[in-house]
Design a protein around this motif. Sequence first.
Motif, PDB file in Angstrom:
ATOM      1  N   UNK A  18       0.745  -1.177   0.026  1.00 40.42           N
ATOM      2  CA  UNK A  18       0.157  -0.092   0.009  1.00 40.42           C
ATOM      3  C   UNK A  18       0.760   1.202   0.144  1.00 40.42           C
ATOM      4  N   UNK A  19       1.927   1.155   0.701  1.00 43.93           N
ATOM      5  CA  UNK A  19       2.832   2.418   0.846  1.00 43.93           C
ATOM      6  C   UNK A  19       3.674   2.451  -0.523  1.00 43.93           C
ATOM      7  N   UNK A  20       3.911   1.547  -1.129  1.00 42.29           N
ATOM      8  CA  UNK A  20       4.860   1.525  -2.629  1.00 42.29           C
ATOM      9  C   UNK A  20       3.771   2.035  -3.478  1.00 42.29           C
ATOM     10  N   UNK A  21       2.656   1.401  -3.519  1.00 40.94           N
ATOM     11  CA  UNK A  21       1.482   2.003  -4.538  1.00 40.94           C
ATOM     12  C   UNK A  21       1.250   3.359  -4.397  1.00 40.94           C
ATOM     13  N   UNK A  22       0.572   3.725  -3.218  1.00 38.81           N
ATOM     14  CA  UNK A  22       0.343   5.155  -2.676  1.00 38.81           C
ATOM     15  C   UNK A  22       1.654   6.192  -3.022  1.00 38.81           C
ATOM     16  N   UNK A  23       2.744   5.773  -2.576  1.00 40.25           N
ATOM     17  CA  UNK A  23       4.100   6.541  -2.960  1.00 40.25           C
ATOM     18  C   UNK A  23       4.003   6.549  -4.390  1.00 40.25           C
ATOM     19  N   UNK A  24       4.013   5.576  -5.529  1.00 40.41           N
ATOM     20  CA  UNK A  24       4.115   5.592  -6.627  1.00 40.41           C
ATOM     21  C   UNK A  24       3.021   6.691  -7.358  1.00 40.41           C
ATOM     22  N   UNK A  25       1.824   6.473  -6.759  1.00 43.27           N
ATOM     23  CA  UNK A  25       0.640   7.227  -7.307  1.00 43.27           C
ATOM     24  C   UNK A  25       1.146   8.899  -7.132  1.00 43.27           C
ATOM     25  N   UNK A 130       3.831   0.868 -11.453  1.00 44.91           N
ATOM     26  CA  UNK A 130       5.136   0.776 -11.958  1.00 44.91           C
ATOM     27  C   UNK A 130       5.971   0.367 -10.432  1.00 44.91           C
ATOM     28  N   UNK A 131       5.708   1.229  -9.501  1.00 47.90           N
ATOM     29  CA  UNK A 131       6.350   1.134  -8.308  1.00 47.90           C
ATOM     30  C   UNK A 131       5.980  -0.351  -7.464  1.00 47.90           C
ATOM     31  N   UNK A 132       4.568  -0.527  -7.702  1.00 45.03           N
ATOM     32  CA  UNK A 132       4.380  -1.965  -7.182  1.00 45.03           C
ATOM     33  C   UNK A 132       4.889  -2.891  -7.791  1.00 45.03           C
ATOM     34  N   UNK A 133       4.918  -3.152  -9.009  1.00 40.06           N
ATOM     35  CA  UNK A 133       5.758  -4.012  -9.872  1.00 40.06           C
ATOM     36  C   UNK A 133       7.277  -4.012  -9.342  1.00 40.06           C
ATOM     37  N   UNK A 134       7.836  -3.173  -9.231  1.00 39.01           N
ATOM     38  CA  UNK A 134       9.106  -3.293  -9.015  1.00 39.01           C
ATOM     39  C   UNK A 134       9.287  -3.647  -7.605  1.00 39.01           C
ATOM     40  N   UNK A 135       8.515  -3.294  -6.628  1.00 38.74           N
ATOM     41  CA  UNK A 135       8.333  -3.617  -5.094  1.00 38.74           C
ATOM     42  C   UNK A 135       8.322  -5.166  -4.885  1.00 38.74           C
ATOM     43  N   UNK A 136       7.240  -5.601  -5.716  1.00 40.36           N
ATOM     44  CA  UNK A 136       6.926  -7.139  -5.706  1.00 40.36           C
ATOM     45  C   UNK A 136       7.907  -7.937  -6.059  1.00 40.36           C
ATOM     46  N   UNK A 137       8.446  -7.652  -7.045  1.00 39.74           N
ATOM     47  CA  UNK A 137       9.645  -8.414  -7.599  1.00 39.74           C
ATOM     48  C   UNK A 137      10.896  -8.197  -7.002  1.00 39.74           C
ATOM     49  N   UNK A 138      11.095  -7.396  -6.098  1.00 45.52           N
ATOM     50  CA  UNK A 138      12.437  -7.101  -5.564  1.00 45.52           C
ATOM     51  C   UNK A 138      12.375  -7.123  -3.926  1.00 45.52           C
ATOM     52  N   UNK A 139      11.131  -7.539  -3.356  1.00 47.72           N
ATOM     53  CA  UNK A 139      10.737  -7.517  -2.325  1.00 47.72           C
ATOM     54  C   UNK A 139      11.633  -8.179  -1.055  1.00 47.72           C
ATOM     55  N   UNK A 140      12.227  -9.267  -1.593  1.00 43.01           N
ATOM     56  CA  UNK A 140      13.327 -10.164  -0.664  1.00 43.01           C
ATOM     57  C   UNK A 140      14.759  -9.783  -0.668  1.00 43.01           C
TER      58      UNK A 140
END
Length: 591
Positions: A18-25, A130-140
Amino acid sequence: MVTKKSEGFGRIMESKKQIIFGGGMLIGLFFFLTLYGVNVLDVTNDGWLLQGSDISQHYLGWVFYRRSPWYFPPGMMDNLFYPYLCSVIYTDSIPLFAFIFKVLSPVLPETFQYFGLFGLFCFTMQGGFGALLVGKLTEGIGDRCSLYCRSFLGAFFFLMATPLLQRMYGDSYYTRHTATAGQFVILAAFALWAMKDTFISLKKGCISWGMLAMVTALIHLNLVPMVFGIFLGYLFNRVLDEKKVIPSAYLLLSYVIMTIVPLFLMGAFYYPFHPEAGGLGFFTANLNALWNPMGYSSVFQDLPVSSGQYEGMSYGGFGVLLLAAISFLLFGIHVGKRIKEKKGLKEFLASIPAEKKRTGLSLLIVAISFCLLAVSTSIEFNEHVLLKITLPDKLYQIFSMFRASGRFMWVDLYLLITAAIVLGAKYIESNGYIIFLYLCVAAQFFDLKYKLRDIQDNHKDKKEYVSEILYSPIWEQIGEYYDYIMFMDSDTFVEVKGYWPGYDFQYAFAKLAADYGMALNGFHVSRVYKFKEESDAEQWEKLERGEVMDNAVYIFEQSHLPKEKHLNFYIIDHIIIGTVQRLEGVPIYEF
């Protein structure tokens, strides 16, 4: 068994998303305002939308749709192809917004445009997904702070995607195609794929993908096959993972239904239309599309392309290409080391987790498929034509529904951006990567600086609409006393005073009709209805028999005038018109 610890971890991950998506928005919002300013957000400011080309088509289509009575399907209007109905889909007026604001029309100001709001919506969603996609794929990888930094810096690359900048409000006369700037749906599709574990249940999958299918269908038809192709890649991946076909079949069925139903409600199937529109094999992507600046770069020179290949504009930008070069190089070095360690390619491939191989294969198929679709029947590299393919007539008709095939390269561009960011995060030390990513973003800004500045300059001041085609005060008299504008050759766009294409000729008359509440019998739409040829022929037959409308003004071409004069003819602003009633103060045109 789900433990309290795992539930807590799940809540933390949801909070991060939510933070990542909201920040990207928020980044997308500020980026849009910096580029386009606030003038475009003034809903009563429509002058900038009436400067010609496709964006005028979008706006005027909305104006006529708003003023038309409600019909069923509710996407139809009666004042653009009198006496026939026309769908708002084929004026590319972003049906999702058109329908919502038509419902709200009674409380809206008389002049109302939503294209600035749509642009703001696209940029906020582009930044968010865009931010959510990056965040999900690099979250670990790394800590929470580095995750946020990667996600938010990554969002800038998606917001500076050249097809988005090219299409939003146009970088030339031929690219003012705002509806196709809804490219966030491509990122949303990849994000859903990346979060497949979150939406693994059939119910969640049907709802999430179904909502995306509906939104895509109600933005623009060209985006439908792009998102659908990504969805098919996801389904293929799912079948490989689960070894079950039935759940994916249900997902496919729900997706198709959620695409067809909104299209039906907007009137896409109300009349048959000519699927072939011409241009297949012309509006393609060059094989150099991902690194050919086509006027966008301050670093690289443009490479040769054929004239229609602006449709395949997919330049990555210096920052993206630099990031991709380093990331793929490090990935290649890693693979080389692993092959050496495993003592052979076969052993290396066997050591890769099966899930990663299945996902990688599915993504590779998607990337290759869209690249092939983008180059379509004319495969070209720079100025060289490598291969020309002639399709059978039936196949040509099917594929020509998406004649601007070069746009399919956008999917590969977004895949390239995503892969470059993710591989860099994996193979570059965390803190050093954030600095490198920041430098790549700076390089992207530097490379695109002149184009970004042009966008700012073009939207800095308000634009007023002044017709350069209809400038005589006689048109005001015509608008006051007539109800219909009848083009006697509605498929032929008259060239007036050197203006081309003649779509602007019809847009000028559409603006006149909109100002005075008149109806038209023809307008530029994305697909030609099959009734038009019959309608044109019938109209000429009626004219020759003297069956003319007292409350209509007829528009003629110089090369095609009636044999029988049942009207009074005039030349106004180099345009030949005919009316039953005499126009006061205007000399009769004899021929």
